[in-house]
Every structure is written in C-alpha cells, then in structure tokens.
Write a protein that holds these residues in place. Structure first.
Motif, PDB file in Angstrom:
ATOM      1  N   TYR A 291       0.859  -1.178   0.000  1.00 26.02           N
ATOM      2  CA  TYR A 291       0.000   0.000   0.000  1.00 26.02           C
ATOM      3  C   TYR A 291       0.896   1.229   0.000  1.00 26.02           C
ATOM      4  CZ  TYR A 291      -3.447   3.298   1.998  1.00 26.02           C
ATOM      5  OH  TYR A 291      -4.273   4.363   2.255  1.00 26.02           O
ATOM      6  N   TYR A 292       0.873   1.994  -1.091  1.00 29.89           N
ATOM      7  CA  TYR A 292       1.711   3.178  -1.242  1.00 29.89           C
ATOM      8  C   TYR A 292       0.848   4.433  -1.128  1.00 29.89           C
ATOM      9  CZ  TYR A 292       5.082  -0.135  -3.077  1.00 29.89           C
ATOM     10  OH  TYR A 292       5.935  -1.190  -3.220  1.00 29.89           O
ATOM     11  N   VAL A 293       1.268   5.364  -0.271  1.00 25.68           N
ATOM     12  CA  VAL A 293       0.532   6.613  -0.081  1.00 25.68           C
ATOM     13  C   VAL A 293       1.493   7.780  -0.294  1.00 25.68           C
ATOM     14  CG1 VAL A 293      -0.903   7.974   1.468  1.00 25.68           C
ATOM     15  CG2 VAL A 293      -0.906   5.492   1.653  1.00 25.68           C
ATOM     16  N   ASP A 294       1.315   8.489  -1.415  1.00 21.11           N
ATOM     17  CA  ASP A 294       2.119   9.682  -1.671  1.00 21.11           C
ATOM     18  C   ASP A 294       1.500  10.849  -0.907  1.00 21.11           C
ATOM     19  OD1 ASP A 294       4.082  11.295  -2.665  1.00 21.11           O
ATOM     20  OD2 ASP A 294       3.366  11.290  -4.729  1.00 21.11           O
ATOM     21  N   GLU A 295       2.320  11.835  -0.568  1.00 15.65           N
ATOM     22  CA  GLU A 295       1.885  12.978   0.250  1.00 15.65           C
ATOM     23  C   GLU A 295       1.224  12.482   1.538  1.00 15.65           C
ATOM     24  OE1 GLU A 295       3.097  15.731  -0.535  1.00 15.65           O
ATOM     25  OE2 GLU A 295       3.498  15.477  -2.668  1.00 15.65           O
ATOM     26  N   PHE A 296       1.880  11.528   2.165  1.00  9.61           N
ATOM     27  CA  PHE A 296       1.331  10.836   3.332  1.00  9.61           C
ATOM     28  C   PHE A 296       0.971  11.779   4.472  1.00  9.61           C
ATOM     29  CE2 PHE A 296       2.068   8.001   7.120  1.00  9.61           C
ATOM     30  CZ  PHE A 296       0.885   7.304   6.972  1.00  9.61           C
ATOM     31  N   HIS A 297       1.708  12.876   4.601  1.00 11.54           N
ATOM     32  CA  HIS A 297       1.435  13.818   5.694  1.00 11.54           C
ATOM     33  C   HIS A 297      -0.001  14.348   5.650  1.00 11.54           C
ATOM     34  CE1 HIS A 297       2.811  16.308   2.349  1.00 11.54           C
ATOM     35  NE2 HIS A 297       2.060  17.274   2.866  1.00 11.54           N
ATOM     36  N   LEU A 298      -0.624  14.351   4.469  1.00  8.58           N
ATOM     37  CA  LEU A 298      -2.004  14.842   4.356  1.00  8.58           C
ATOM     38  C   LEU A 298      -3.001  13.924   5.067  1.00  8.58           C
ATOM     39  CD1 LEU A 298      -1.998  16.004   0.623  1.00  8.58           C
ATOM     40  CD2 LEU A 298      -1.754  17.422   2.691  1.00  8.58           C
ATOM     41  N   LEU A 299      -2.639  12.650   5.216  1.00  9.44           N
ATOM     42  CA  LEU A 299      -3.519  11.710   5.919  1.00  9.44           C
ATOM     43  C   LEU A 299      -3.363  11.786   7.432  1.00  9.44           C
ATOM     44  CD1 LEU A 299      -3.340   8.501   3.716  1.00  9.44           C
ATOM     45  CD2 LEU A 299      -5.082  10.278   3.758  1.00  9.44           C
ATOM     46  N   LEU A 300      -2.475  12.636   7.889  1.00 10.62           N
ATOM     47  CA  LEU A 300      -2.234  12.743   9.320  1.00 10.62           C
ATOM     48  C   LEU A 300      -2.754  14.065   9.875  1.00 10.62           C
ATOM     49  CD1 LEU A 300       1.296  11.179   9.226  1.00 10.62           C
ATOM     50  CD2 LEU A 300      -0.805  10.112  10.045  1.00 10.62           C
ATOM     51  N   LYS A 301      -3.756  14.594   9.198  1.00  6.99           N
ATOM     52  CA  LYS A 301      -4.387  15.842   9.636  1.00  6.99           C
ATOM     53  C   LYS A 301      -5.853  15.568   9.962  1.00  6.99           C
ATOM     54  CE  LYS A 301      -1.489  18.926   6.940  1.00  6.99           C
ATOM     55  NZ  LYS A 301      -1.427  19.937   5.912  1.00  6.99           N
TER      56      LYS A 301
ATOM     57  N   ILE B 288      10.098  15.592   5.756  1.00  7.53           N
ATOM     58  CA  ILE B 288       9.811  14.836   6.973  1.00  7.53           C
ATOM     59  C   ILE B 288       9.184  15.725   8.040  1.00  7.53           C
ATOM     60  CG2 ILE B 288      12.067  15.086   8.080  1.00  7.53           C
ATOM     61  CD1 ILE B 288      10.041  11.842   7.905  1.00  7.53           C
ATOM     62  N   LYS B 289       9.520  17.026   8.039  1.00  4.03           N
ATOM     63  CA  LYS B 289       8.930  17.894   9.068  1.00  4.03           C
ATOM     64  C   LYS B 289       7.423  18.040   8.868  1.00  4.03           C
ATOM     65  CE  LYS B 289      10.911  21.865   6.906  1.00  4.03           C
ATOM     66  NZ  LYS B 289      12.054  22.687   7.034  1.00  4.03           N
ATOM     67  N   ASP B 290       6.939  17.941   7.611  1.00  5.26           N
ATOM     68  CA  ASP B 290       5.489  17.936   7.384  1.00  5.26           C
ATOM     69  C   ASP B 290       4.867  16.706   8.029  1.00  5.26           C
ATOM     70  OD1 ASP B 290       5.618  20.242   5.865  1.00  5.26           O
ATOM     71  OD2 ASP B 290       5.615  19.186   3.944  1.00  5.26           O
ATOM     72  N   LEU B 291       5.537  15.591   7.877  1.00  9.92           N
ATOM     73  CA  LEU B 291       5.043  14.337   8.441  1.00  9.92           C
ATOM     74  C   LEU B 291       5.081  14.391   9.967  1.00  9.92           C
ATOM     75  CD1 LEU B 291       4.113  11.533   7.404  1.00  9.92           C
ATOM     76  CD2 LEU B 291       6.456  10.778   7.708  1.00  9.92           C
ATOM     77  N   LEU B 292       6.174  14.869  10.526  1.00  9.37           N
ATOM     78  CA  LEU B 292       6.340  14.872  11.969  1.00  9.37           C
ATOM     79  C   LEU B 292       5.579  16.005  12.656  1.00  9.37           C
ATOM     80  CD1 LEU B 292      10.082  13.841  12.227  1.00  9.37           C
ATOM     81  CD2 LEU B 292       8.071  12.434  12.626  1.00  9.37           C
ATOM     82  N   ALA B 293       4.905  16.852  11.871  1.00 15.17           N
ATOM     83  CA  ALA B 293       4.069  17.897  12.467  1.00 15.17           C
ATOM     84  C   ALA B 293       2.841  17.280  13.122  1.00 15.17           C
ATOM     85  CB  ALA B 293       3.653  18.909  11.399  1.00 15.17           C
ATOM     86  N   SER B 294       2.557  16.027  12.799  1.00 10.91           N
ATOM     87  CA  SER B 294       1.407  15.329  13.371  1.00 10.91           C
ATOM     88  C   SER B 294       1.810  14.596  14.640  1.00 10.91           C
ATOM     89  CB  SER B 294       0.867  14.323  12.355  1.00 10.91           C
ATOM     90  OG  SER B 294      -0.028  13.442  12.978  1.00 10.91           O
ATOM     91  N   ARG B 295       1.005  14.745  15.678  1.00  8.03           N
ATOM     92  CA  ARG B 295       1.259  14.011  16.931  1.00  8.03           C
ATOM     93  C   ARG B 295       1.156  12.515  16.693  1.00  8.03           C
ATOM     94  NH1 ARG B 295      -3.126  15.158  20.867  1.00  8.03           N
ATOM     95  NH2 ARG B 295      -4.204  14.504  19.019  1.00  8.03           N
ATOM     96  N   GLU B 296       0.304  12.135  15.760  1.00  5.13           N
ATOM     97  CA  GLU B 296       0.021  10.721  15.506  1.00  5.13           C
ATOM     98  C   GLU B 296       1.200   9.980  14.867  1.00  5.13           C
ATOM     99  OE1 GLU B 296      -2.789   9.441  16.469  1.00  5.13           O
ATOM    100  OE2 GLU B 296      -3.986  11.227  16.787  1.00  5.13           O
ATOM    101  N   VAL B 297       2.085  10.702  14.214  1.00  6.31           N
ATOM    102  CA  VAL B 297       3.093  10.045  13.391  1.00  6.31           C
ATOM    103  C   VAL B 297       4.186   9.333  14.188  1.00  6.31           C
ATOM    104  CG1 VAL B 297       4.815  11.823  13.002  1.00  6.31           C
ATOM    105  CG2 VAL B 297       4.202  10.270  11.160  1.00  6.31           C
ATOM    106  N   GLU B 298       4.386   9.716  15.418  1.00  2.00           N
ATOM    107  CA  GLU B 298       5.433   9.048  16.199  1.00  2.00           C
ATOM    108  C   GLU B 298       5.218   7.540  16.213  1.00  2.00           C
ATOM    109  OE1 GLU B 298       6.928  10.492  19.935  1.00  2.00           O
ATOM    110  OE2 GLU B 298       6.198  12.503  19.430  1.00  2.00           O
ATOM    111  N   ASN B 299       3.978   7.116  16.342  1.00  2.00           N
ATOM    112  CA  ASN B 299       3.689   5.675  16.327  1.00  2.00           C
ATOM    113  C   ASN B 299       4.076   5.045  14.995  1.00  2.00           C
ATOM    114  OD1 ASN B 299       2.564   5.516  18.928  1.00  2.00           O
ATOM    115  ND2 ASN B 299       0.638   6.321  18.161  1.00  2.00           N
ATOM    116  N   ILE B 300       3.807   5.747  13.916  1.00  2.00           N
ATOM    117  CA  ILE B 300       4.144   5.214  12.593  1.00  2.00           C
ATOM    118  C   ILE B 300       5.657   5.218  12.408  1.00  2.00           C
ATOM    119  CG2 ILE B 300       4.022   5.714  10.120  1.00  2.00           C
ATOM    120  CD1 ILE B 300       1.130   6.603  10.590  1.00  2.00           C
ATOM    121  N   PHE B 301       6.290   6.340  12.728  1.00  2.00           N
ATOM    122  CA  PHE B 301       7.731   6.477  12.538  1.00  2.00           C
ATOM    123  C   PHE B 301       8.488   5.425  13.347  1.00  2.00           C
ATOM    124  CE2 PHE B 301      11.787   8.859  12.553  1.00  2.00           C
ATOM    125  CZ  PHE B 301      11.860   9.142  11.203  1.00  2.00           C
TER     126      PHE B 301
END
Length: 150
Positions: A24-34, A62-75
C-alpha cells in the motif's frame, strides 16, 4: 480517503488468507495525518503491518510528516526508510530521530539524483543508484514531466 483505506484493508484481509502480501503506497502521506484522518491512518498502518501488509508512506519533507502528533507511532514502527536529498531542517530531525552521524548526513546533503541513505533496523547505508535511463522500466517510472511522452 477513508473509503480507499477501507478497500485496501479489505484486500489485506483477503490476501492474508491466500498467503499473499499487500503493498500500500501513499504519496503525500502527511495529508492523511491531519484532522479526523489522523487516528484512522495510524490505526490502519498498524493493522496492515500485523496482517502481513506493507504500508509505504511517501513525503517530500519529513517535518510535514512529523508535524502530526500521531506520526510518532508510525515512525517508530517503520523498519525501512529511504532518504534522498533532504532540506537542512529535515536533516536535523532525521539525525535526531534515527541517530544519524554528520558523516552519514553528508549523503543526503545536496546529493544528486539516486543518491541517499537507507535506514533498515539499526543499519544506515549510503547508496548511489544509477538506474539506466534507456530502458522501458525507466520510461514507465520516471516522474520528470519533460521525460513523459504524451
């Protein structure tokens, strides 16, 4: 996006029963973390991995991705990270999160096409990929508008 992720999840469950892996590939993944998508995206990421799926999040910064609190679990649940040229702020974040040395960071500082770092588990490996441009596969995969024929 919730409908699409639900459909992919259904495919994961069917494929697991057949002994197949679902990618499963998701481009612009940070958009799904808003907003409301964030908790669902984190949940589906964890489920995919547990059920034999291979989720892949793609983002420019990566800073766009890590702007989400939720991403730590994914990262923290990502065993493989493919890094190309990184902006200064992103390099600092990655160095801290992945314990990358200044020498290793040089491979993602003003690097050329196909050059970067692979992070796998606790291994950080520099790479240079000179993919041949005169192949059908390159023609299909290129993302450069000037190389795509109408």
């Amino acid at each position: 996006m919730l409908v699409i992720q639900d459909q992919v999840w259904n495919r994961v469950t069917v494929n697991r029963g057949l002994g197949r892996t679902t990618r499963y590939y998701v481009d612009e993944f940070h958009l799904l973390l808003k907003g409301e998508l964030a908790s669902w995206s984190v949940e589906i990421w964890k489920r995919f991995r547990k059920w034999g799926g291979v989720p892949t999040g793609i983002t420019q910064n990566i800073k766009d991705l890590l702007a989400s609190r939720e991403v730590e679990n994914i990262f923290e649940n990502s065993d493989f990270i493919y890094m190309l040229n990184q902006a200064a702020g992103d390099r600092q974040i990655l160095a801290k999160q992945l314990n990358i040395s200044p020498h290793q960071l040089s491979y993602v500082t003003h690097s050329g096409e196909g050059e970067g770092l692979l992070f796998y588990g606790n291994v950080i490996l520099p790479f240079v990929d000179r993919f041949p441009k005169d192949t059908e596969l390159y023609r299909i995969m290129t993302t450069k508008p000037q190389e795509v024929s109408a």
